[in-house]
Write an enzyme that holds these catalytic residues in place. Structure first.
Site, PDB file in Angstrom:
ATOM      1  N   ASP A 106       0.866  -1.165   0.000  1.00 18.92           N
ATOM      2  CA  ASP A 106       0.000   0.000   0.000  1.00 18.92           C
ATOM      3  C   ASP A 106       0.917   1.233   0.000  1.00 18.92           C
ATOM      4  O   ASP A 106       2.124   1.133   0.257  1.00 18.92           O
ATOM      5  CB  ASP A 106      -0.881  -0.056   1.255  1.00 18.92           C
ATOM      6  CG  ASP A 106      -1.696   1.200   1.455  1.00 18.92           C
ATOM      7  OD1 ASP A 106      -2.289   1.692   0.479  1.00 18.92           O
ATOM      8  OD2 ASP A 106      -1.731   1.698   2.597  1.00 18.92           O
ATOM      9  N   ASP A 108      -0.295   5.086   0.984  1.00 17.75           N
ATOM     10  CA  ASP A 108      -0.566   6.047   2.059  1.00 17.75           C
ATOM     11  C   ASP A 108      -0.477   5.368   3.418  1.00 17.75           C
ATOM     12  O   ASP A 108      -1.097   4.320   3.654  1.00 17.75           O
ATOM     13  CB  ASP A 108      -1.941   6.678   1.876  1.00 17.75           C
ATOM     14  CG  ASP A 108      -2.000   7.582   0.651  1.00 17.75           C
ATOM     15  OD1 ASP A 108      -2.712   8.586   0.679  1.00 17.75           O
ATOM     16  OD2 ASP A 108      -1.320   7.264  -0.351  1.00 17.75           O
ATOM     17  N   GLY A 195      -4.971   3.397  -3.098  1.00 16.17           N
ATOM     18  CA  GLY A 195      -6.245   4.087  -3.229  1.00 16.17           C
ATOM     19  C   GLY A 195      -6.054   5.571  -3.346  1.00 16.17           C
ATOM     20  O   GLY A 195      -7.026   6.326  -3.356  1.00 16.17           O
ATOM     21  N   ASP A 262      -2.003  -1.121   5.781  1.00  9.20           N
ATOM     22  CA  ASP A 262      -2.417  -0.666   7.111  1.00  9.20           C
ATOM     23  C   ASP A 262      -3.918  -0.586   7.302  1.00  9.20           C
ATOM     24  O   ASP A 262      -4.391  -0.509   8.442  1.00  9.20           O
ATOM     25  CB  ASP A 262      -1.821   0.713   7.402  1.00  9.20           C
ATOM     26  CG  ASP A 262      -2.496   1.805   6.566  1.00  9.20           C
ATOM     27  OD1 ASP A 262      -3.125   2.707   7.156  1.00  9.20           O
ATOM     28  OD2 ASP A 262      -2.406   1.759   5.332  1.00  9.20           O
TER      29      ASP A 262
END
Length: 307
Positions: A106, A108, A195, A262
């Site tokens: 991921d 962010d 995302g 996360d």
């Protein structure tokens, strides 16, 4: 005796007494210690213990009740209060010894320290509002796609210059560059899926020399953000899709992949990988993910993966 699983323990401080306690837990849980070693620097320490569990097959066979029960008992023992502050990942030996692996992360709050949508929202005077929605989405309380559209909508009318300003604010997580460098130097594949937004991710991916990367595309018309994203949103299902797609392209077995994230939108990816790692994650993510890193150094992932 053949090694079944490798226990990788890591903490900001890992004393000889701590490693002795870990050793006792392994033995009390019925695991035979095959080999052990320690490493570390002035940031954190790591203990690596190769274990044989159950029937002694090369890797755990969870369809074998004896092996499954042994692993579960060991996981429960490692979560006891006496080992507070020490995280231990039980890693299939097949993954650690694989000649070629895929690391997918991921972005962010994982590869980078910030949530980009919140940085952008600050320029629209909506930081607190958007941060609250982001937090709820990462806990899995809101539909990610709907929440993303709602958050991006507040950016409508902002000049494209804010994208450059936000890009300058982004900071890699501690150890992120070292992690990527180590995997690449060893001949492995590194990918990120987010995302967040391509406009922010692209220069980061290029600077790090990532093999694959994918995020959402902010719509920009006449130098202004429209408050919309183009195409399908990179959501929870899409993250797993890209993991499988890139692994297939590189001819890397899913059992040889490592996923790191996360938030709740990372759960499918974390579950599909050879091992999922929750990095400073939300409680709901930590609860169902085989490995967790609860300090700020992302390069600890390399020790879990055996890189």
């Amino acid at each position: 005796m053949t090694t079944n699983v490798t226990a990788v323990s890591y903490a900001l401080e890992l004393s000889p007494a701590d490693t002795a306690r870990l050793r006792a837990v392994y033995e009390e849980s019925g695991a035979a210690i095959v080999a052990e070693s320690t490493t570390g620097d002035d940031r954190y320490q790591v203990s690596v213990t190769e274990l044989a569990i159950g029937s002694g097959q090369a890797d755990p066979d969870l369809s074998d009740p004896n092996q499954a029960a042994g692993l579960q008992a060991l996981r429960e023992a490692l979560s006891e209060p006496g080992l507070s502050g020490i995280d231990t990942a039980l890693v299939p030996s097949e993954l650690r010894s694989a000649g070629r692996k895929l690391l997918i992360m991921d972005v962010d709050s994982t590869l980078i320290q910030q949530e980009v949508i919140e940085l952008l929202a600050a320029y629209a005077g909506k930081f607190e509002e958007v941060a609250a929605v982001t937090e709820a989405a990462m806990r899995g309380e809101l539909d990610f796609t709907q929440s993303l559209h709602a958050r991006v909508a507040v950016l409508a009318g902002l000049p494209v210059d804010v994208v450059d300003a936000v890009r300058a604010e982004v900071r890699l997580s501690l150890g992120a560059a070292e992690l990527v460098k180590a995997f690449k130097a060893a001949g492995h594949v590194v990918a990120v899926v987010s995302g967040g937004f391509n406009q922010i991710l692209q220069p980061i991916a290029e600077d790090l020399g990532l093999d694959y990367w994918q995020a959402n595309e902010l719509e920009i018309v006449d130098g202004v953000l429209t408050g919309k994203v183009l195409g399908d949103v990179v959501d929870r299902a899409a993250k797993e899709k890209y993991l499988r797609q890139w692994a297939a392209t590189e001819r890397i077995d899913l059992a040889h992949t490592i996923a790191v994230g996360d938030g709740a939108n990372d759960l499918d990816m974390l579950g599909a990988a050879g091992i999922g790692v929750a990095f400073n994650a939300k409680p709901a993510v930590r609860a169902v993910t085989p490995a967790a890193i609860n300090f700020p150094y992302l390069d600890a992932v390399r020790h879990i993966a055996g890189v």
